[in-house]
Design a protein around this motif. Structure first.
Motif, PDB file in Angstrom:
ATOM      1  N   UNK A  32       6.706  11.544   8.646  1.00  0.00           N
ATOM      2  CA  UNK A  32       6.811  10.704   7.456  1.00  0.00           C
ATOM      3  C   UNK A  32       7.503   9.405   7.854  1.00  0.00           C
ATOM      4  N   UNK A  33       6.816   8.294   7.723  1.00  0.00           N
ATOM      5  CA  UNK A  33       7.382   7.017   8.159  1.00  0.00           C
ATOM      6  C   UNK A  33       7.914   6.233   6.959  1.00  0.00           C
ATOM      7  N   UNK A  34       7.100   6.061   5.927  1.00  0.00           N
ATOM      8  CA  UNK A  34       7.555   5.357   4.733  1.00  0.00           C
ATOM      9  C   UNK A  34       7.649   6.365   3.600  1.00  0.00           C
ATOM     10  N   UNK A  35       8.733   6.269   2.846  1.00  0.00           N
ATOM     11  CA  UNK A  35       8.907   7.252   1.786  1.00  0.00           C
ATOM     12  C   UNK A  35       9.102   6.573   0.430  1.00  0.00           C
ATOM     13  N   UNK A  36       8.091   6.642  -0.408  1.00  0.00           N
ATOM     14  CA  UNK A  36       8.153   6.174  -1.796  1.00  0.00           C
ATOM     15  C   UNK A  36       8.851   4.828  -1.946  1.00  0.00           C
ATOM     16  N   UNK A  37       8.262   3.854  -1.300  1.00  0.00           N
ATOM     17  CA  UNK A  37       8.824   2.512  -1.390  1.00  0.00           C
ATOM     18  C   UNK A  37       8.229   1.770  -2.586  1.00  0.00           C
ATOM     19  N   UNK A  38       9.092   1.185  -3.381  1.00  0.00           N
ATOM     20  CA  UNK A  38       8.621   0.334  -4.472  1.00  0.00           C
ATOM     21  C   UNK A  38       9.280  -1.025  -4.332  1.00  0.00           C
ATOM     22  N   UNK A  39       8.501  -2.061  -4.541  1.00  0.00           N
ATOM     23  CA  UNK A  39       8.992  -3.388  -4.217  1.00  0.00           C
ATOM     24  C   UNK A  39       8.100  -4.423  -4.873  1.00  0.00           C
ATOM     25  N   UNK A  40       8.720  -5.476  -5.371  1.00  0.00           N
ATOM     26  CA  UNK A  40       7.918  -6.594  -5.867  1.00  0.00           C
ATOM     27  C   UNK A  40       8.359  -7.844  -5.146  1.00  0.00           C
ATOM     28  N   UNK A  41       7.396  -8.612  -4.734  1.00  0.00           N
ATOM     29  CA  UNK A  41       7.733  -9.842  -4.014  1.00  0.00           C
ATOM     30  C   UNK A  41       7.100 -11.017  -4.742  1.00  0.00           C
ATOM     31  N   UNK A  42       7.950 -11.960  -5.071  1.00  0.00           N
ATOM     32  CA  UNK A  42       7.507 -13.142  -5.816  1.00  0.00           C
ATOM     33  C   UNK A  42       6.622 -14.029  -4.959  1.00  0.00           C
ATOM     34  N   UNK A  43       5.683 -14.683  -5.613  1.00  0.00           N
ATOM     35  CA  UNK A  43       4.857 -15.663  -4.915  1.00  0.00           C
ATOM     36  C   UNK A  43       5.730 -16.732  -4.290  1.00  0.00           C
ATOM     37  N   UNK A  44       5.373 -17.115  -3.110  1.00  0.00           N
ATOM     38  CA  UNK A  44       6.037 -18.242  -2.482  1.00  0.00           C
ATOM     39  C   UNK A  44       7.421 -17.936  -1.954  1.00  0.00           C
ATOM     40  N   UNK A  45       7.818 -16.673  -1.943  1.00  0.00           N
ATOM     41  CA  UNK A  45       9.153 -16.410  -1.418  1.00  0.00           C
ATOM     42  C   UNK A  45       9.077 -15.961   0.035  1.00  0.00           C
ATOM     43  N   UNK A  46      10.191 -16.132   0.714  1.00  0.00           N
ATOM     44  CA  UNK A  46      10.293 -15.769   2.121  1.00  0.00           C
ATOM     45  C   UNK A  46      11.153 -14.518   2.178  1.00  0.00           C
ATOM     46  N   UNK A  47      10.530 -13.397   2.574  1.00  0.00           N
ATOM     47  CA  UNK A  47      11.239 -12.114   2.555  1.00  0.00           C
ATOM     48  C   UNK A  47      11.317 -11.544   3.960  1.00  0.00           C
ATOM     49  N   UNK A  48      12.541 -11.206   4.382  1.00  0.00           N
ATOM     50  CA  UNK A  48      12.706 -10.592   5.701  1.00  0.00           C
ATOM     51  C   UNK A  48      12.921  -9.102   5.567  1.00  0.00           C
ATOM     52  N   UNK A  49      12.388  -8.369   6.542  1.00  0.00           N
ATOM     53  CA  UNK A  49      12.631  -6.931   6.622  1.00  0.00           C
ATOM     54  C   UNK A  49      13.447  -6.671   7.860  1.00  0.00           C
ATOM     55  N   UNK A 201       5.937 -15.298   2.585  1.00  0.00           N
ATOM     56  CA  UNK A 201       6.097 -14.890   3.982  1.00  0.00           C
ATOM     57  C   UNK A 201       6.793 -13.541   4.053  1.00  0.00           C
ATOM     58  N   UNK A 202       6.192 -12.621   4.791  1.00  0.00           N
ATOM     59  CA  UNK A 202       6.853 -11.357   5.113  1.00  0.00           C
ATOM     60  C   UNK A 202       7.247 -11.434   6.573  1.00  0.00           C
ATOM     61  N   UNK A 203       8.527 -11.305   6.838  1.00  0.00           N
ATOM     62  CA  UNK A 203       9.040 -11.591   8.170  1.00  0.00           C
ATOM     63  C   UNK A 203       9.849 -10.397   8.664  1.00  0.00           C
ATOM     64  N   UNK A 204       9.370  -9.758   9.726  1.00  0.00           N
ATOM     65  CA  UNK A 204      10.100  -8.625  10.297  1.00  0.00           C
ATOM     66  C   UNK A 204      10.961  -9.142  11.444  1.00  0.00           C
ATOM     67  N   UNK A 205      12.214  -8.735  11.458  1.00  0.00           N
ATOM     68  CA  UNK A 205      13.082  -9.202  12.537  1.00  0.00           C
ATOM     69  C   UNK A 205      14.176  -8.195  12.819  1.00  0.00           C
ATOM     70  N   UNK A 206      14.799  -8.319  13.992  1.00  0.00           N
ATOM     71  CA  UNK A 206      15.979  -7.525  14.320  1.00  0.00           C
ATOM     72  C   UNK A 206      17.231  -8.379  14.285  1.00  0.00           C
ATOM     73  N   UNK A 207      17.040  -9.661  14.023  1.00  0.00           N
ATOM     74  CA  UNK A 207      18.177 -10.574  14.080  1.00  0.00           C
ATOM     75  C   UNK A 207      18.692 -10.887  12.675  1.00  0.00           C
ATOM     76  N   UNK A 208      19.927 -10.530  12.433  1.00  0.00           N
ATOM     77  CA  UNK A 208      20.516 -10.760  11.107  1.00  0.00           C
ATOM     78  C   UNK A 208      20.607 -12.261  10.795  1.00  0.00           C
ATOM     79  N   UNK A 209      21.165 -13.084  11.699  1.00  0.00           N
ATOM     80  CA  UNK A 209      21.229 -14.522  11.383  1.00  0.00           C
ATOM     81  C   UNK A 209      19.856 -15.135  11.136  1.00  0.00           C
ATOM     82  N   UNK A 210      18.868 -14.693  11.901  1.00  0.00           N
ATOM     83  CA  UNK A 210      17.519 -15.224  11.720  1.00  0.00           C
ATOM     84  C   UNK A 210      17.013 -14.886  10.320  1.00  0.00           C
ATOM     85  N   UNK A 211      17.223 -13.636   9.920  1.00  0.00           N
ATOM     86  CA  UNK A 211      16.778 -13.207   8.592  1.00  0.00           C
ATOM     87  C   UNK A 211      17.448 -14.044   7.504  1.00  0.00           C
TER      88      UNK A 211
END
Ligand SMILES: Nc1ncnc2c1ncn2[C@@H]1O[C@H](COP(=O)(O)OP(=O)(O)OP(=O)(O)O)[C@@H](O)[C@H]1O
Ligand SMILES: [Mg+2]
Lengths: 267, 254
Positions: A32-49, A201-211
């Motif tokens: 099981x990799x993802x478990x019952x994720x719920x999320x809304x992302x606004x248009x035009x926003x920059x979201x980091x994971x 933008x959906x942005x995956x990173x390992x860097x906290x400052x970058x996020x």
């Protein structure tokens, strides 16, 4: 007057992407990799994971990009299924490795995604050459990938995605392979590029400052099976300065993300 | 640059000089080894015969190679997307590779008669397996992330093939082409000799051998050698123009 600017302004509302995720789960066999994720992302926003390695960030963005089917739950990109959004070229990817085709020049590589599945090209696709100039590669249009540095290759990869003028930009650790200085440069460049374009933008990173430096919102996830443990709003004003790292609010936000991340890893 | 030009010439001249003096000093029987000067003189005297024969052999080898390459690309494109068929094809292709082609050539000649048909058929069949292996390997060498990028814009299978897989396979195919060139010439030469026609360098060589005509035989050997070297030069030129991006990558990594 720059015609691409004009086009971008007039179609803003049409080329933005709202993402709704409801009870999304994903497993690979018994894993099981993802478990019952719920999320809304606004248009035009920059979201980091941000989250521990192997927790399923890549899996999540691949599901949103329509490259992988969910096991359960629902994902909507502008009301459509991810597969539909992908078929209409409304999702642009920036992978971790630039992966330029060695037999194509910089110019041709920047055009690659426009050359594929042409029927689905948007009428207002950006001009790759203008974008290349914008990222400082104006003198390297006819160069081949082996003649470029890592940072330059990643800039071409960025242009390749932006040229689609897709409302959703998915970036999976795009700067992970770069050195610290080039990373900082790319961060500033990306901030400038997405500003005013209205892309989500959906942005995956390992860097906290970058996020924190890039995002409107940072989503922190737990180890597998992934759930969302923190969802932080980054209220730093835009445009963001290069030396934003020194600001008290920035430091504070980074600390919040770090605590959420550590909390998630030691339950 | 000068070394790349001078060194091979130096090598060739040395070989020919040693050969010439060996034949003269030890008075070797003509049929076993003919002095290069004699062979070249004979070749020059009957140059128009050899030229038209060479043209036939070049056609057999070149068209056969192109046929093999085209068929290999077709079959390779299917195999690359179907593991079952690829595994099924493996033993068949290996069989073609390991069974000596000289063994079944007489049957092919009986089947297809004399002339061009058996020569083209033999060259195509013998060169096919290596081309297919190279095509499949090359097309598979594409990075998964590149395929994912293509998928992200809903690229069709044929677009992936044309835009990514085929260009990726080009370097391996060129290497195989160089290897297959020698093979194709050998097969063309032998088939021309074995198929009762009187066209091609192979036919001249076969008759010369039967008649014990040393000059004619060695002139044929020189003729086929010249064709081979010319073919390799042409390939090198093609590779430099078409695959310049690959050559540059290679020299950098060395
Ligand atoms: N196609 C697949 N088949 C089976 N398991 C998979 C597949 N893709 C991912 N996984 C597994 O899912 C889990 C999450 O992988 P994923 O790549 O999404 O993690 P990640 O958060 O992106 O990790 P990282 O930060 O190291 O990039 C891993 O345990 C991985 O082994
Ligand atoms: Mg990942």
């Amino acid at each position: 007057m720059d015609p691409t600017m004009l086009a971008a302004d007039s179609v803003h509302s049409a080329r933005m992407s709202r993402i709704e995720i409801r009870d999304l789960s994903k497993s690979f066999g018994d894993l099981a990799v993802l478990h019952q994720i719920s999320l809304e992302i606004e248009s035009g926003s920059f979201v980091s994971f941000i989250g521990p390695s192997g927790c399923g960030k890549t899996t999540l963005v691949r599901v949103i990009a329509g490259l992988q089917a969910a096991t359960a739950g629902e994902v909507r990109v502008d009301g459509d299924s991810p597969e539909e959004a992908r078929a209409h070229k409304r999702v642009a990817m920036v992978p971790q490795q630039p992966g330029l085709l060695p037999w194509r020049t910089v110019r041709a590589n920047a055009r690659l995604l426009l050359d594929i599945n042409r029927a689905a090209n948007p009428p207002d696709a950006a001009e790759p050459e203008a974008l290349l100039r914008e990222v400082g590669l104006g003198d390297f249009m006819d160069a081949y990938p082996h003649e470029l540095s890592g940072g330059m290759l990643q800039r071409v990869s960025l242009v390749r995605a932006l040229a689609l003028n897709a409302p959703l930009l998915v970036m999976d650790e795009p700067f992970a392979a770069l050195d610290e200085i080039t990373r900082a440069e790319m961060r500033a460049l990306l901030n400038g590029l997405v500003a005013g374009r209205g892309v989500t933008v959906l942005f995956v990173t390992h860097s906290i400052p970058e996020a924190v430096a890039l995002s409107d919102r940072v989503i922190v996830s737990s180890p597998r099976p992934t759930t969302i443990v923190a969802d932080l709003i980054v209220d730093l004003p835009r445009p963001r300065a290069r030396d934003i790292d020194d600001e008290a609010r920035f430091v504070d936000l980074c600390a919040q993300v770090r605590h959420a991340l550590h909390g998630a890893m030691r339950p | 640059m000068s070394r790349r030009l001078v060194a091979p010439i130096f090598g060739m001249v040395t070989l020919l000089a040693l050969w010439e003096s060996f034949v003269r000093l030890f008075d070797v029987r003509r049929f076993i080894l003919l002095a290069p000067s004699t062979a070249v003189r004979y070749l020059w005297r009957f140059r128009s015969d050899y030229l038209s024969a060479a043209w036939v052999t070049v056609q057999h080898a070149a068209i056969g190679l192109l046929l093999a390459l085209s068929v290999a690309l077709l079959i390779g494109s299917v195999l690359v997307s179907n593991r079952f068929l690829e595994t099924a094809a493996q033993p068949v292709l290996t069989l073609i590779q390991v069974v000596p082609w000289v063994a079944y050539i007489s049957s092919v000649v009986v089947w297809l008669g004399s002339g061009t048909a058996p020569a083209l058929f033999m060259v195509t069949v013998v060169c096919l397996p290596a081309f297919i292996f190279a095509a499949v390997d090359g097309m598979r060498s594409v990075e998964p992330s590149t395929l994912e990028l293509m998928a992200s814009v809903n690229a069709s299978r044929s677009e992936v093939l044309r835009r990514v897989r085929l260009p990726s396979a080009a370097p391996t195919l060129f290497t195989t082409l160089r290897f297959n060139l020698g093979l194709a010439l050998a097969v063309a030469y032998y088939t021309e000799g074995a198929n009762f026609s009187n066209k091609g360098i192979g036919a001249i060589g076969r008759r010369a051998a039967a008649d014990n005509h040393a000059d004619r035989l060695w002139a044929a050997i020189f003729a086929i050698a010249i064709v081979g070297v010319g073919g390799l030069q042409l390939l090198a030129l093609l590779e430099r123009t078409l695959l310049h991006w690959h050559a540059a990558q290679r020299t950098e990594s060395v």
